[in-house]
Write a protein that holds these residues in place. Structure first.
Motif, PDB file in Angstrom:
ATOM      1  N   ALA A  40      53.426  39.436  48.502  1.00 13.94           N
ATOM      2  CA  ALA A  40      54.720  39.471  47.838  1.00 13.94           C
ATOM      3  C   ALA A  40      54.614  40.231  46.523  1.00 13.94           C
ATOM      4  CB  ALA A  40      55.199  38.035  47.584  1.00 13.94           C
ATOM      5  N   PRO A  41      55.701  40.820  46.081  1.00 20.79           N
ATOM      6  CA  PRO A  41      55.670  41.517  44.792  1.00 20.79           C
ATOM      7  C   PRO A  41      55.478  40.523  43.653  1.00 20.79           C
ATOM      8  CG  PRO A  41      57.926  41.375  45.634  1.00 20.79           C
ATOM      9  CD  PRO A  41      57.018  40.916  46.739  1.00 20.79           C
ATOM     10  N   GLY A  42      54.920  41.006  42.557  1.00 20.95           N
ATOM     11  CA  GLY A  42      54.683  40.145  41.406  1.00 20.95           C
ATOM     12  C   GLY A  42      53.212  40.089  41.049  1.00 20.95           C
ATOM     13  N   PRO A  43      52.872  39.397  39.959  1.00 18.58           N
ATOM     14  CA  PRO A  43      51.481  39.333  39.492  1.00 18.58           C
ATOM     15  C   PRO A  43      50.506  38.783  40.524  1.00 18.58           C
ATOM     16  CG  PRO A  43      52.979  38.550  37.789  1.00 18.58           C
ATOM     17  CD  PRO A  43      53.803  38.724  39.028  1.00 18.58           C
ATOM     18  N   ALA A  44      50.901  37.728  41.243  1.00 16.76           N
ATOM     19  CA  ALA A  44      50.003  37.142  42.244  1.00 16.76           C
ATOM     20  C   ALA A  44      49.726  38.141  43.368  1.00 16.76           C
ATOM     21  CB  ALA A  44      50.600  35.854  42.812  1.00 16.76           C
ATOM     22  N   GLY A  45      50.779  38.787  43.856  1.00 18.07           N
ATOM     23  CA  GLY A  45      50.599  39.777  44.902  1.00 18.07           C
ATOM     24  C   GLY A  45      49.790  40.975  44.424  1.00 18.07           C
ATOM     25  N   ASP A  46      50.004  41.378  43.170  1.00 18.00           N
ATOM     26  CA  ASP A  46      49.224  42.489  42.605  1.00 18.00           C
ATOM     27  C   ASP A  46      47.735  42.163  42.595  1.00 18.00           C
ATOM     28  OD1 ASP A  46      51.576  43.843  42.184  1.00 18.00           O
ATOM     29  OD2 ASP A  46      51.700  43.391  40.038  1.00 18.00           O
ATOM     30  N   LEU A  47      47.420  40.930  42.211  1.00 16.32           N
ATOM     31  CA  LEU A  47      46.009  40.514  42.186  1.00 16.32           C
ATOM     32  C   LEU A  47      45.427  40.502  43.592  1.00 16.32           C
ATOM     33  CD1 LEU A  47      43.482  39.411  40.788  1.00 16.32           C
ATOM     34  CD2 LEU A  47      44.465  37.113  41.021  1.00 16.32           C
ATOM     35  N   ASP A  48      46.172  39.984  44.535  1.00 15.34           N
ATOM     36  CA  ASP A  48      45.664  39.907  45.914  1.00 15.34           C
ATOM     37  C   ASP A  48      45.470  41.295  46.512  1.00 15.34           C
ATOM     38  OD1 ASP A  48      45.622  37.146  45.815  1.00 15.34           O
ATOM     39  OD2 ASP A  48      47.661  36.937  46.600  1.00 15.34           O
ATOM     40  N   ARG A  49      46.390  42.208  46.208  1.00 21.96           N
ATOM     41  CA  ARG A  49      46.218  43.578  46.692  1.00 21.96           C
ATOM     42  C   ARG A  49      44.982  44.232  46.067  1.00 21.96           C
ATOM     43  NH1 ARG A  49      51.866  43.366  47.044  1.00 21.96           N
ATOM     44  NH2 ARG A  49      52.123  43.680  44.803  1.00 21.96           N
ATOM     45  N   LEU A 102      38.582  36.583  38.090  1.00 22.18           N
ATOM     46  CA  LEU A 102      39.116  35.913  36.911  1.00 22.18           C
ATOM     47  C   LEU A 102      39.515  36.903  35.820  1.00 22.18           C
ATOM     48  CD1 LEU A 102      36.624  32.915  36.707  1.00 22.18           C
ATOM     49  CD2 LEU A 102      39.035  32.816  37.358  1.00 22.18           C
ATOM     50  N   ARG A 103      38.699  37.918  35.609  1.00 22.51           N
ATOM     51  CA  ARG A 103      39.035  38.922  34.591  1.00 22.51           C
ATOM     52  C   ARG A 103      40.335  39.633  34.922  1.00 22.51           C
ATOM     53  NH1 ARG A 103      33.202  39.933  34.609  1.00 22.51           N
ATOM     54  NH2 ARG A 103      32.336  39.366  32.566  1.00 22.51           N
ATOM     55  N   ALA A 104      40.549  39.888  36.198  1.00 23.18           N
ATOM     56  CA  ALA A 104      41.758  40.597  36.617  1.00 23.18           C
ATOM     57  C   ALA A 104      42.981  39.680  36.669  1.00 23.18           C
ATOM     58  CB  ALA A 104      41.534  41.236  37.991  1.00 23.18           C
ATOM     59  N   GLY A 105      42.782  38.415  37.037  1.00 23.39           N
ATOM     60  CA  GLY A 105      43.916  37.535  37.284  1.00 23.39           C
ATOM     61  C   GLY A 105      44.334  36.617  36.163  1.00 23.39           C
ATOM     62  N   MET A 106      43.404  36.166  35.339  1.00 22.50           N
ATOM     63  CA  MET A 106      43.735  35.175  34.313  1.00 22.50           C
ATOM     64  C   MET A 106      44.766  35.656  33.294  1.00 22.50           C
ATOM     65  SD  MET A 106      42.124  32.300  34.941  1.00 22.50           S
ATOM     66  CE  MET A 106      41.664  31.309  33.522  1.00 22.50           C
ATOM     67  N   PRO A 107      44.679  36.891  32.783  1.00 23.15           N
ATOM     68  CA  PRO A 107      45.648  37.313  31.755  1.00 23.15           C
ATOM     69  C   PRO A 107      47.105  37.195  32.189  1.00 23.15           C
ATOM     70  CG  PRO A 107      43.803  38.839  31.818  1.00 23.15           C
ATOM     71  CD  PRO A 107      43.657  37.933  33.016  1.00 23.15           C
ATOM     72  N   LYS A 108      47.402  37.459  33.456  1.00 20.45           N
ATOM     73  CA  LYS A 108      48.791  37.421  33.914  1.00 20.45           C
ATOM     74  C   LYS A 108      49.166  36.110  34.577  1.00 20.45           C
ATOM     75  CE  LYS A 108      49.439  42.400  34.453  1.00 20.45           C
ATOM     76  NZ  LYS A 108      49.817  43.500  35.383  1.00 20.45           N
ATOM     77  N   LEU A 109      48.225  35.507  35.293  1.00 15.41           N
ATOM     78  CA  LEU A 109      48.543  34.282  36.035  1.00 15.41           C
ATOM     79  C   LEU A 109      48.283  33.018  35.231  1.00 15.41           C
ATOM     80  CD1 LEU A 109      47.168  35.115  39.603  1.00 15.41           C
ATOM     81  CD2 LEU A 109      49.457  35.482  38.677  1.00 15.41           C
TER      82      LEU A 109
END
Length: 214
Positions: A40-49, A102-109
């Protein structure tokens, strides 16, 4: 001779393909996971992609990088509420591709815990210390052990316990175990101790969690 591969017209096998199926030009994704999953679009989807594109392996039990980060945030918040060390817990569990995720995901999520997570990953986190026995080290100490039965490591510095403290005992000692200084407090709301770089050990019982001051 039957040739396995794509079916011909009408669903029948093609008895004489003009070229092997493998020779047909194909455009394959760089990562099969990226093709298999939709995000899905959004920060979570961006991280998963990003995780799919990089080929990061998610910790066991989680279906996606974003689910892993969300769980880390949830656990760290719960530990803080229960006067336990969130950073110490994280330091003991990270492995494999976890730091990259964690480095990629923590700042936004999970911006609330982004700084603490970064400090843990860079080795700059100031741990909390529950009751137990600790060897005083001048280098960066290891994360505190899970059990008070294990000997841990602690850096010189000032540490403090606040709250309802009862029957608290602490002592500073030499490497050989000779007591340098000690205190027993039947009741207190605030206990502070300074561990010196000449000390060899520090031990406490029934004091709670020692947090670094400053």
């Amino acid at each position: 001779m039957l040739v396995s591969g794509c079916a011909g017209d009408g669903g029948q096998d093609d008895p004489a393909p003009s070229a092997p199926a493998s020779s047909a030009p194909q455009t394959a994704p760089t990562n099969s996971k990226e093709a298999a999953r939709q995000h899905a679009p959004g920060p979570a989807g961006d991280l998963d992609r990003l995780a799919d594109r990089k080929g990061w392996e998610v910790s066991s039990g989680f279906t996606s990088a974003s689910a892993y980060v969300a769980d880390v945030c949830k656990v760290m918040t719960s530990l803080q509420k229960n006067e336990q060390d969130p950073g110490g817990w994280l330091a003991r569990r990270v492995k494999g591709d976890d730091p990259a995720v964690l480095r990629a995901g923590m700042p936004k999520l999970c911006p609330k815990w982004s700084k603490a997570a970064s400090q843990v990953l860079e080795g700059d986190y100031a741990y909390w210390y529950p009751n137990g026995t600790y060897v005083v080290v001048k280098t960066k100490p290891k994360p505190p052990p899970r059990s008070s039965d294990e000997t841990g490591e602690i850096s010189p510095g000032t540490y403090r316990v606040t709250g309802d403290v009862a029957n608290c005992y602490w002592e500073r000692a030499t490497q050989e175990g000779k007591v340098i200084d000690s205190r027993f407090l039947t009741a207190s709301k605030d206990v502070t101790v300074r561990i010196r770089d000449t000390d060899g050990q520090f031990r406490s019982e029934n004091c709670g969690v020692w947090k670094p001051v400053g």
